[in-house]
Design an enzyme around this catalytic site. Structure first.
Site, PDB file in Angstrom:
ATOM      1  N   GLN A  12      38.301  43.887  34.324  1.00 40.35           N
ATOM      2  CA  GLN A  12      39.553  44.122  35.054  1.00 40.35           C
ATOM      3  C   GLN A  12      39.723  45.593  35.458  1.00 40.35           C
ATOM      4  OE1 GLN A  12      43.137  43.360  32.784  1.00 40.35           O
ATOM      5  NE2 GLN A  12      42.290  44.154  30.873  1.00 40.35           N
ATOM      6  N   TYR A 131      35.796  45.942  16.394  1.00 33.72           N
ATOM      7  CA  TYR A 131      35.915  46.447  17.768  1.00 33.72           C
ATOM      8  C   TYR A 131      36.271  47.935  17.766  1.00 33.72           C
ATOM      9  CZ  TYR A 131      38.192  47.392  22.277  1.00 33.72           C
ATOM     10  OH  TYR A 131      38.571  47.958  23.464  1.00 33.72           O
ATOM     11  N   LYS A 135      33.989  51.124  18.971  1.00 35.57           N
ATOM     12  CA  LYS A 135      34.440  52.034  20.042  1.00 35.57           C
ATOM     13  C   LYS A 135      34.492  53.483  19.513  1.00 35.57           C
ATOM     14  CE  LYS A 135      35.832  51.157  23.698  1.00 35.57           C
ATOM     15  NZ  LYS A 135      35.145  51.115  25.020  1.00 35.57           N
TER      16      LYS A 135
HETATM   17  N1  NAP Z   1      41.696  45.437  27.665  1.00 37.34           N
HETATM   18  C1  NAP Z   1      42.449  46.294  26.978  1.00 37.34           C
HETATM   19  O1  NAP Z   1      43.611  45.997  26.626  1.00 37.34           O
HETATM   20  C2  NAP Z   1      41.914  47.644  26.617  1.00 37.34           C
HETATM   21  C3  NAP Z   1      42.716  48.515  25.862  1.00 37.34           C
HETATM   22  C4  NAP Z   1      42.214  49.778  25.545  1.00 37.34           C
HETATM   23  C5  NAP Z   1      40.957  50.163  25.974  1.00 37.34           C
HETATM   24  N2  NAP Z   1      40.195  49.291  26.692  1.00 37.34           N
HETATM   25  C6  NAP Z   1      38.870  49.723  27.128  1.00 37.34           C
HETATM   26  O2  NAP Z   1      38.909  49.781  28.544  1.00 37.34           O
HETATM   27  C7  NAP Z   1      37.619  49.462  29.075  1.00 37.34           C
HETATM   28  C8  NAP Z   1      37.754  48.374  30.135  1.00 37.34           C
HETATM   29  O3  NAP Z   1      38.348  47.233  29.536  1.00 37.34           O
HETATM   30  P1  NAP Z   1      38.619  45.913  30.380  1.00 37.34           P
HETATM   31  O4  NAP Z   1      39.929  45.381  29.920  1.00 37.34           O
HETATM   32  O5  NAP Z   1      38.355  46.144  31.815  1.00 37.34           O
HETATM   33  O6  NAP Z   1      37.496  44.981  29.758  1.00 37.34           O
HETATM   34  P2  NAP Z   1      36.889  43.629  30.346  1.00 37.34           P
HETATM   35  O7  NAP Z   1      37.737  43.089  31.420  1.00 37.34           O
HETATM   36  O8  NAP Z   1      36.576  42.795  29.152  1.00 37.34           O
HETATM   37  O9  NAP Z   1      35.540  44.146  31.000  1.00 37.34           O
HETATM   38  C9  NAP Z   1      34.505  44.637  30.225  1.00 37.34           C
HETATM   39  C10 NAP Z   1      33.231  44.458  30.998  1.00 37.34           C
HETATM   40  O10 NAP Z   1      32.153  44.835  30.121  1.00 37.34           O
HETATM   41  C11 NAP Z   1      31.098  43.990  30.415  1.00 37.34           C
HETATM   42  N3  NAP Z   1      30.150  43.793  29.331  1.00 37.34           N
HETATM   43  C12 NAP Z   1      30.377  43.259  28.121  1.00 37.34           C
HETATM   44  N4  NAP Z   1      29.217  43.103  27.472  1.00 37.34           N
HETATM   45  C13 NAP Z   1      28.245  43.538  28.316  1.00 37.34           C
HETATM   46  C14 NAP Z   1      26.844  43.611  28.243  1.00 37.34           C
HETATM   47  N5  NAP Z   1      26.182  43.167  27.176  1.00 37.34           N
HETATM   48  N6  NAP Z   1      26.155  44.126  29.279  1.00 37.34           N
HETATM   49  C15 NAP Z   1      26.803  44.548  30.390  1.00 37.34           C
HETATM   50  N7  NAP Z   1      28.130  44.478  30.543  1.00 37.34           N
HETATM   51  C16 NAP Z   1      28.844  43.980  29.504  1.00 37.34           C
HETATM   52  C17 NAP Z   1      31.728  42.633  30.700  1.00 37.34           C
HETATM   53  O11 NAP Z   1      30.806  41.898  31.472  1.00 37.34           O
HETATM   54  P3  NAP Z   1      30.968  40.315  31.723  1.00 37.34           P
HETATM   55  O12 NAP Z   1      32.086  40.191  32.710  1.00 37.34           O
HETATM   56  O13 NAP Z   1      29.641  39.913  32.265  1.00 37.34           O
HETATM   57  O14 NAP Z   1      31.282  39.719  30.388  1.00 37.34           O
HETATM   58  C18 NAP Z   1      32.987  43.007  31.416  1.00 37.34           C
HETATM   59  O15 NAP Z   1      32.826  42.931  32.814  1.00 37.34           O
HETATM   60  C19 NAP Z   1      36.754  49.114  27.872  1.00 37.34           C
HETATM   61  O16 NAP Z   1      36.033  50.252  27.478  1.00 37.34           O
HETATM   62  C20 NAP Z   1      37.743  48.772  26.781  1.00 37.34           C
HETATM   63  O17 NAP Z   1      37.210  49.019  25.491  1.00 37.34           O
HETATM   64  C21 NAP Z   1      40.650  48.042  27.037  1.00 37.34           C
END
Ligand code: NAP
Length: 291
Positions: A12, A131, A135
């Site tokens: 996202q 998790y 991180k």
């Molecule tokens: N979501 C939250 O509430 C939140 C809060 C704080 C910080 N963050 C951080 O913000 C960042 C973005 O989060 P987000 O919400 O955009 O996460 P997301 O929607 O889950 O996207 C994460 C992406 O990482 C990819 N990924 C996972 N495993 C992988 C692998 N083995 N090889 C290549 N790609 C891989 C996934 O690919 P697939 O689509 O193929 O699975 C997905 O597209 C992350 O670093 C997260 O830790 C998120």
């Protein structure tokens, strides 16, 4: 204007970065699991090297890819650490080798709570679950491998794309008159669109060497519980669902989560002037993209 290479193409946050980059006329290449599978560090190392080798000078790397399934990570520790820590280090090492600035995204889940005031960057980290631990290890790997890094901790990301708290609440509300939502955990809801705009601005500053490297927080301006956030979303979406407070213990999620992990984003504001919009404005923007 910087040229961007973004890991995590289908996530996202990466989608919001791509949208913003294209709207502002930037070159932005987003790569997903099909190009580099970060869960297999040996192969990933070769693929990352190949990918980086063909990037032009002045490219800024943004790593949004992460193993983000907080509960599943408890039983899949190896993959969580491979993606969130080892692969982050590999990307950082290539950035160092090729003099590319790296913007690495991290999380409020590196903190454990309980606190009462939004947490600054130098608050002690003590992640509770796998998790957060993976991180936090990723942050250390980035710091150790690449001098020109910005580690941006964010929190409680919401967007129009399925799979986050906002879209889940609205999906559940379709056939429920009331929902029980956790009221004893607080954090900082953040729009992917506000974060994406900030990241692109930071990429320009990183490219021109006009930002101080290090750790920064960027999150929404209000702290609240999940239950309060649900009420806010339903109110803005005109969705007549009753939200009943419950506890994290009664909800019983497999992974422990911080009781309080709201982020203080004032260092970012002082350094760059970048801030998140008022939360209601950002939530209305997301809702308008959905309906
Ligand atoms: N979501 C939250 O509430 C939140 C809060 C704080 C910080 N963050 C951080 O913000 C960042 C973005 O989060 P987000 O919400 O955009 O996460 P997301 O929607 O889950 O996207 C994460 C992406 O990482 C990819 N990924 C996972 N495993 C992988 C692998 N083995 N090889 C290549 N790609 C891989 C996934 O690919 P697939 O689509 O193929 O699975 C997905 O597209 C992350 O670093 C997260 O830790 C998120």
């Amino acid at each position: 204007m910087s040229k961007l290479l973004v890991f995590g193409a289908n996530g996202q946050l990466a989608k919001a970065i791509a949208e913003r980059a294209h709207a502002t006329g930037r070159t932005c290449e987003c790569v997903g699991r099909d190009v580099v599978d970060l869960a297999s560090p040996a192969e990933a190392g070769v693929d990352i090297e190949r990918l980086m080798a063909r990037q032009p000078e002045q490219t800024v790397i943004i790593n949004t890819a992460a193993y983000t399934q907080v509960d599943k990570a408890e039983s899949d520790t190896r993959t969580a650490f491979a993606v969130n820590a080892e692969a982050a280090g590999l990307i950082a090492a290539q950035c160092q080798l090729r003099a590319f600035p790296l913007i690495h995204i991290s999380t409020d889940f590196v903190f454990s709570g309980p606190a009462r005031r939004p947490l600054p960057e130098d608050a002690p980290t003590r992640p509770l679950g796998v998790y957060g631990q993976s991180k936090a290890a990723g942050e250390r790997a980035v710091m150790d491998a690449c001098a020109s890094h910005l580690i941006i901790r964010t929190a409680w990301l919401v967007s129009e794309h399925p799979g986050n708290f906002l879209t889940t609440m609205l999906r559940l509300a379709k056939d429920r008159a009331s929902l029980s939502v956790v009221a004893d955990q607080s954090g900082s809801p953040t729009s992917t669109h506000d974060l994406a705009a900030a990241l692109i601005d930071l990429a320009d500053r990183a490219s021109s060497g006009t930002v101080k490297w290090g750790v920064y927080h960027f999150a929404g301006p209000e702290m609240m519980s999940w239950a309060e956030l649900a009420r806010r979303i339903f109110s803005l979406a005109n969705c007549p669902v009753e939200v009943c407070d419950t506890t994290a213990e009664a909800y019983g999620a497999p992974a422990p989560r911080p009781e309080f992990s709201a982020l203080d984003s004032s260092k970012m504001k002082r350094a760059t002037g970048l801030t998140h919009r008022p939360l209601d404005e950002a939530l209305r923007d997301i809702l308008s993209r959905m309906y």
